[in-house]
Every structure is written in C-alpha cells, then in structure tokens.
Design a protein around this motif. Sequence first.
Motif, PDB file in Angstrom:
ATOM      1  N   LYS A   1       0.830  -1.209   0.000  1.00 43.93           N
ATOM      2  CA  LYS A   1       0.000   0.000   0.000  1.00 43.93           C
ATOM      3  C   LYS A   1       0.863   1.256   0.000  1.00 43.93           C
ATOM      4  O   LYS A   1       0.553   2.236  -0.694  1.00 43.93           O
TER       5      LYS A   1
ATOM      6  N   ALA B   1       2.390   1.699  -3.502  1.00 47.71           N
ATOM      7  CA  ALA B   1       1.342   2.129  -4.423  1.00 47.71           C
ATOM      8  C   ALA B   1       0.950   3.581  -4.156  1.00 47.71           C
ATOM      9  O   ALA B   1       0.779   4.379  -5.094  1.00 47.71           O
ATOM     10  N   GLY B   2       0.819   3.949  -2.885  1.00 48.51           N
ATOM     11  CA  GLY B   2       0.453   5.314  -2.535  1.00 48.51           C
ATOM     12  C   GLY B   2       1.483   6.329  -2.999  1.00 48.51           C
ATOM     13  O   GLY B   2       1.127   7.438  -3.445  1.00 48.51           O
TER      14      GLY B   2
ATOM     15  N   GLY C   1       3.334   6.043  -5.633  1.00 46.88           N
ATOM     16  CA  GLY C   1       3.119   6.182  -7.071  1.00 46.88           C
ATOM     17  C   GLY C   1       1.919   7.053  -7.391  1.00 46.88           C
ATOM     18  O   GLY C   1       1.979   7.921  -8.286  1.00 46.88           O
ATOM     19  N   TYR C   2       0.821   6.842  -6.679  1.00 41.54           N
ATOM     20  CA  TYR C   2      -0.374   7.661  -6.901  1.00 41.54           C
ATOM     21  C   TYR C   2      -0.085   9.142  -6.615  1.00 41.54           C
ATOM     22  O   TYR C   2      -0.515  10.031  -7.353  1.00 41.54           O
TER      23      TYR C   2
ATOM     24  N   LYS D   1       2.955   5.811 -12.144  1.00 39.07           N
ATOM     25  CA  LYS D   1       2.132   4.674 -12.566  1.00 39.07           C
ATOM     26  C   LYS D   1       2.912   3.369 -12.479  1.00 39.07           C
ATOM     27  O   LYS D   1       2.391   2.339 -12.066  1.00 39.07           O
TER      28      LYS D   1
ATOM     29  N   ARG E   1       2.993   2.204  -8.867  1.00 33.16           N
ATOM     30  CA  ARG E   1       1.745   1.819  -8.196  1.00 33.16           C
ATOM     31  C   ARG E   1       1.064   0.597  -8.793  1.00 33.16           C
ATOM     32  O   ARG E   1       0.352  -0.118  -8.091  1.00 33.16           O
TER      33      ARG E   1
ATOM     34  N   ARG F   1      -0.592  -2.581  -6.600  1.00 32.23           N
ATOM     35  CA  ARG F   1      -2.065  -2.586  -6.593  1.00 32.23           C
ATOM     36  C   ARG F   1      -2.614  -3.915  -7.100  1.00 32.23           C
ATOM     37  O   ARG F   1      -3.496  -4.521  -6.472  1.00 32.23           O
TER      38      ARG F   1
END
Length: 414
Positions: free
Chosen positions: A89, A92-93, A95-96, A127, A130, A134
């Motif tokens: 998480k 991924a966070g 990357g977001y 991108k 993440r 994900r």
Amino acid sequence: MYLATIGRREHSAKGKLSAVGANVFALGAVSLVTDVSSEMVTAVLPVYLVLGLHLSPAAYGLVDGLYTGATALLRIVGGYIADRVRRRKVVAGTGYALSAVMKLGLLAAGSSAAAIGAVITLDRTGKGLRTAPRDALITLSAPEPLLGRAFGVHRAMDSMGAFAGPLVALAVLAAVGATNPEAFDAVFVVSFCVAAIGVLLLVLFVRDHRTPKAAANPVSPRAAAALLRGKGVRRLLVAASVLGLATVGDGFVYLLLQHKEDIATGWFPLLAVGTNLSYLLLAAPLGALADRVGRLPVVLGGYGALAVVYLLLAGPVSGWPLFVLALALYGAFYAATDGVLMALAGPLLPESLRTTGISLVQTAQALAYFVSSVLFGLAWQFWGPGLAIGVAAGAAVVAIAVTFVVLSPRKVAA
C-alpha cells in the motif's frame, strides 16, 4: 419452484460478488477517481501535442512511448521493494501521489516539448510504481478461482473513471472555451485536484496485505531472479512482450479516427468516452467468463478485437458505423486483456514475490509498447497512416498466433 431457483441464483451471484472482497472494491474506488484525473489528461494530450504544439507523428510516437514505456524498469524496482518491505500500500500510494503532483507539472512545462516529456516520464514513474503493488493486492485479496471476477470488478470501476474523465475534460474545455489558450491549463489543474482525492481514498480505505516473512524463501535479488528460471514465467514474459509489440496505443487510434473523419478538436475527448463505455460494460462479464472458460482464450479474443479495430481504420468503412464498431471493439479489447492477463499471471507466481513477478510482466509489456509506439510513429510519418495501421493489423494477428503457442496450458504447466 421457479421463484426459489431464481432466488438461489441471485444469492449465488451476490455471494460470488461479496467473495471478491471489500479491499478489491476499495482499490477499485481509488482507481475510479484516479482514472477520472488521468483520462482527463490522456483525452486531450494527443490533440494538445499534435495540433496545439505541432509535433510530427514520429515525435508524438516518442512522447507516447515515454508515456507508457520509458519508466518500465521502475516497475520492477517498485515491485521488488513492495515485496521486500511487505508494504504494498505504501509503495502504491507513493506512485499515486507522484502522478498527482505531475498534473501540475504539465501546467509548469508550458509549450516546451522537452519539459513535457520530462513531466510525462515522471508521471509514468508514478504509474510504474503503483500498478504492480495494486494488482498484487488484488490477487491477495480474493480467492484464486475468483481472480478473473475480482480483476473484472476492479477494471470495471477503473473504467467508470476512464469513462467520466474525458467528459469532465470536455466540460472544462466548454466552460473555459476550447480555443482559449488557458483551456488546457484548466484541465490540468482540475485533474490534479481529482487525483489528490484518489490518494486520500487510498490512505483511508485500502487495507495492506502483509504476507508472512518467509524464512525458507526470503525476498532477495537472488530469489527475484530465480523467478526467471520457471518456464511458465518465462513463457508469460515472452507472450507479454509479443502482445505489447502489437499495440500501437490509444492516442494513435484516436488520431487516426480524427485524421480519417476530420473531427473538431473540441469533440476529440469523446473518442475515449466511447472506448471506456464499452470497457465499463464488458470488464466484469469478461472477467467472469475468463474464470469459467479459461483466461487465455479471453485474452486472445481481446487481441482479435484489436486486430479488427486496426483493419477498420485502414479500410473503407466511414461515418458513424466506423465510430461505433471501432470504439466498441477497442473497449472490448481492453476488457478482455487488461485485468485478465494479470489474473492469468497471479497463480504462476509465489505469494512472497507476487508483486515482483507481476511487475516483470508489466515491464515486458511496457518496454515492448515503447518500441511499438516509436516504430508506428516513424511508419506513419514515412509510409502514411493507411499502410502503417495495416502493418499493425498484421502484427496483431501474428501476436495472437505466437501467444497461443507460447501459453498453451500444457507448456505453461510444464
């Protein structure tokens, strides 16, 4: 008896849907909001670069390749780090959040093609970081027999955002005025605000899935490299590369439609809306179909739809039949391949290295896509759009045949 049978069927359908897991729906909500943001930019970027900044097809091919493929190796780094620290998480966070900030970077880049290329590279870095964590969270949040359905649900929610994004961009352009020099800047600002909401949803509602630390198989560079010794994984990477080479990218497809039908600039974002509507309607049904009949046939059928799209763009069909058929089939291509290929890959990968393995597959596709985009841009510039897309259709047919041979169930199992 009939009513009882209907009741059992409805209960079974609801049970299967709930079995997908709340975390999948939370990840879907994050993707939905984030895709509103990203598709706002994606919908206007081709016309902004080609018609606004007057980039040649070859130059646009390079930028389009950067948009998807140039940061491909960072997918492996992000996937490995996520497995190593067991905090998917967080990776991924990151990357977001990076992608969200880069929407403001487009605003700062102005009309400089070099600056735009740098911002796009950083946006795709986000991108790249993440996507694999994900998708790994999805594979770890749903039972293996329902992975096709889980990815279908996620991609359906994702495509809701992709459907809405171009409409929001169109509304912003209409409010500011499509011919206003500041119209694109307004799109970028609104896109950033929406992306920030997506990051907040991730922080508040997505649960991490921290796999137990394996004493026998610790996450290390050697263990990650050992994935490549598995014949099933190697075959999957070959297939992903071949399929990536057969994909020319959304921007080129929409520019070809615009070139063939002379669409006004203000209506250009609606092309992505048509694709995403088809994707939205078909993602969950095709994901469920893949669980029933096999994931490989569905993936191959998707690339068959892509080949037909290319043939339509090269052929004599025009007017509304061209728009309806091309955009519907293009959405079907995404619905049959995007999540289903990841569902196909998941069971072949050990849980402790699931993110790393998925990132390897995505990297192979992204690097191949980068090559494909550059080559297609050159082919368009020197051969013309008709011959270039005809060659792309032939490449898609060859890719289907190669993938069928490489990923036959018997060979992958061996």
